[in-house]
Design an enzyme around this catalytic site. Structure first.
Site, short mmCIF file in Angstrom:
data_model
loop_
_atom_site.label_atom_id
_atom_site.label_comp_id
_atom_site.label_asym_id
_atom_site.label_seq_id
_atom_site.Cartn_x
_atom_site.Cartn_y
_atom_site.Cartn_z
N HIS A 183 7.91 -63.39 -24.17
CA HIS A 183 7.06 -63.66 -25.34
C HIS A 183 5.99 -62.56 -25.48
O HIS A 183 4.84 -62.82 -25.80
CB HIS A 183 6.41 -65.03 -25.20
CG HIS A 183 6.22 -65.78 -26.50
ND1 HIS A 183 6.94 -66.89 -26.83
CD2 HIS A 183 5.39 -65.59 -27.53
CE1 HIS A 183 6.55 -67.34 -28.00
NE2 HIS A 183 5.61 -66.56 -28.45
N ASP B 239 13.56 -58.28 -25.46
CA ASP B 239 12.38 -57.79 -26.16
C ASP B 239 11.22 -57.67 -25.17
O ASP B 239 11.31 -58.08 -24.03
CB ASP B 239 12.03 -58.62 -27.39
CG ASP B 239 11.39 -59.98 -27.10
OD1 ASP B 239 11.04 -60.26 -25.94
OD2 ASP B 239 11.23 -60.76 -28.06
N SER C 276 13.14 -62.41 -22.59
CA SER C 276 11.84 -62.25 -23.24
C SER C 276 10.79 -62.99 -22.44
O SER C 276 11.05 -64.08 -21.92
CB SER C 276 11.92 -62.84 -24.66
OG SER C 276 10.64 -62.84 -25.27
C1 LAC Z 1 2.49 -66.74 -30.62
C2 LAC Z 1 3.35 -67.85 -31.15
C3 LAC Z 1 3.06 -68.21 -32.53
O1 LAC Z 1 2.92 -66.06 -29.70
O2 LAC Z 1 4.68 -67.56 -30.98
O3 LAC Z 1 1.34 -66.57 -31.10
#
Ligand code: LAC
Length: 368
Positions: free
Chosen positions: A264, A295, A262
């Site tokens: 993010h 992901d 990931s």
């Molecule tokens: C974000 C955090 C909260 O990406 O994981 O906004």
């Protein structure tokens, strides 16, 4: 007129859910979820990377029955798609994480409950018996980490997911431009009774979440995983945010039970490698010792089968689940998963594959 027409039919695919959600949401909230870090290069490339991978379908296979079940850490999933961790689902619908988790369970899969959720895992547990995974965002204070993890264990979590790519929050310029703030009445339940700070009212959502960013740890390392596992009472430990074969090997050495490739959702390090490009080297490094999940950018059934053909056990969706939640609560999340399931089934059939075990790299042609 046009608007009425578009509102009266259900979205046809995951991207249409984003459009429908955008029409409903405060632009500041839409941008918070839709956006990424800096120039949003990784956000875009998480998607475009799939377009550089072509499928090589086989024919004259009996595809009248397609089996999408996947085994994962002792749980049988009805489809190889989970819902990834996202903060504060009540920004999108008052039914919050209860709705997301129920929708996932009704589709035979799992939605992971975050440290920064509105509903606590205990509140979710009141509304569903299905399997729950629980995420830790690590704080500086190990006592806080213990108190968060203990809520997960008490709520019946069957795995602990530690997010490891967020020592600091990425720079999200949409949020800076919009002066993004969470509504004051949004409570992040797991933190509510913890001694995070007496400077701010712990019942105020915005105060809570931002205060918690300041208090999060920038110094956790591999050795802390032993402590987290001990705190989790031996639950399987999953790391989310692995992008390199080096870290994947370390994860196996440290006894981690699964990893999630990931970046993010492109919200942390901009220009980080797209997850589908990172996946093959990670899978090779792990060499079948633990499951690898992925992901980032999954929007189509063909994306899912490409990830599985590279060796992922399952994938997770993020933003599309929240768009479904915003558009129609639990039913919206469920419909997003249904759309993806139908697309996976169709893509499998048209590739001449009947079970997930049939997917391997011979299906893929990669253009560089
Ligand atoms: C974000 C955090 C909260 O990406 O994981 O906004």
């Amino acid at each position: 007129m046009l608007q009425n027409n578009s509102a009266s039919r259900l979205p046809l695919n995951l991207d249409e859910y984003a459009v429908a959600a955008r029409e409903k949401l405060d632009p500041m909230i839409y941008d918070y979820i839709a956006g990424g870090a800096d120039d949003e290069v990784t956000l875009r490339n998480n998607r475009t990377a799939y377009e550089r991978i072509a499928l090589k379908p086989r024919v004259l296979v009996d595809v009248s029955h397609i089996n999408l079940t996947a085994e994962l850490l002792g749980t049988t999933l009805a489809m190889p798609v989970l819902v990834s961790i996202m903060a504060t689902h009540r920004l999108f619908h008052e039914d919050g994480e209860q709705a997301t988790c129920r929708a996932a369970h009704s589709m035979g899969t799992i939605s992971i409950i975050g440290t920064l959720s509105n509903h606590t895992i205990a509140e979710v547990r009141e509304t569903t018996d299905g399997p729950l995974w629980f995420q830790l965002y690590a704080y500086k204070d190990m006592g806080i980490n213990r108190a968060i993890i203990e809520q997960g264990v008490a709520g019946g979590a069957s795995a602990l997911v530690v997010t490891v790519d967020t020592p600091y929050l990425g720079r999200r310029e949409r949020d800076l431009r919009n002066q993004f703030m969470l509504p004051d009445d949004l409570v992040t339940g797991h933190l509510r009774h913890l001694p995070l700070s007496n400077a701010q009212d712990p019942t105020k959502g915005a105060a809570n979440i931002f205060r918690s960013y300041e208090l999060r740890s920038q110094s956790i390392t591999w050795n802390d995983l032993v402590t987290f596992r001990e705190m989790a009472n031996g639950l399987p430990l999953i790391l989310k945010g692995i992008l390199t074969p080096e870290d994947a090997k370390l994860a196996v050495e440290y006894g981690v039970d699964a990893i999630i490739v990931s970046n993010h959702g492109g919200r942390q390090l901009d220009t980080a490698i797209p997850t589908i490009d990172a996946l093959p080297d990670v899978v090779d490094a792990v060499a079948g010792r633990i499951p690898v999940l992925l992901d980032g950018g999954i929007r189509r059934g063909t994306d899912v089968i490409k990830a599985l053909a590279f060796g992922a056990r399952a994938v997770l969706i993020g933003r599309p689940a929240l768009w479904g939640l915003a558009v129609n609560g639990e039913a919206g999340v469920k419909h997003v998963l249904e759309l993806l399931r139908s697309e996976i089934e169709l893509a499998m059939a048209l590739c001449g594959k009947t079970s997930l075990d049939d997917l391997d790299r011979s299906l893929l042609k990669i253009y560089r």
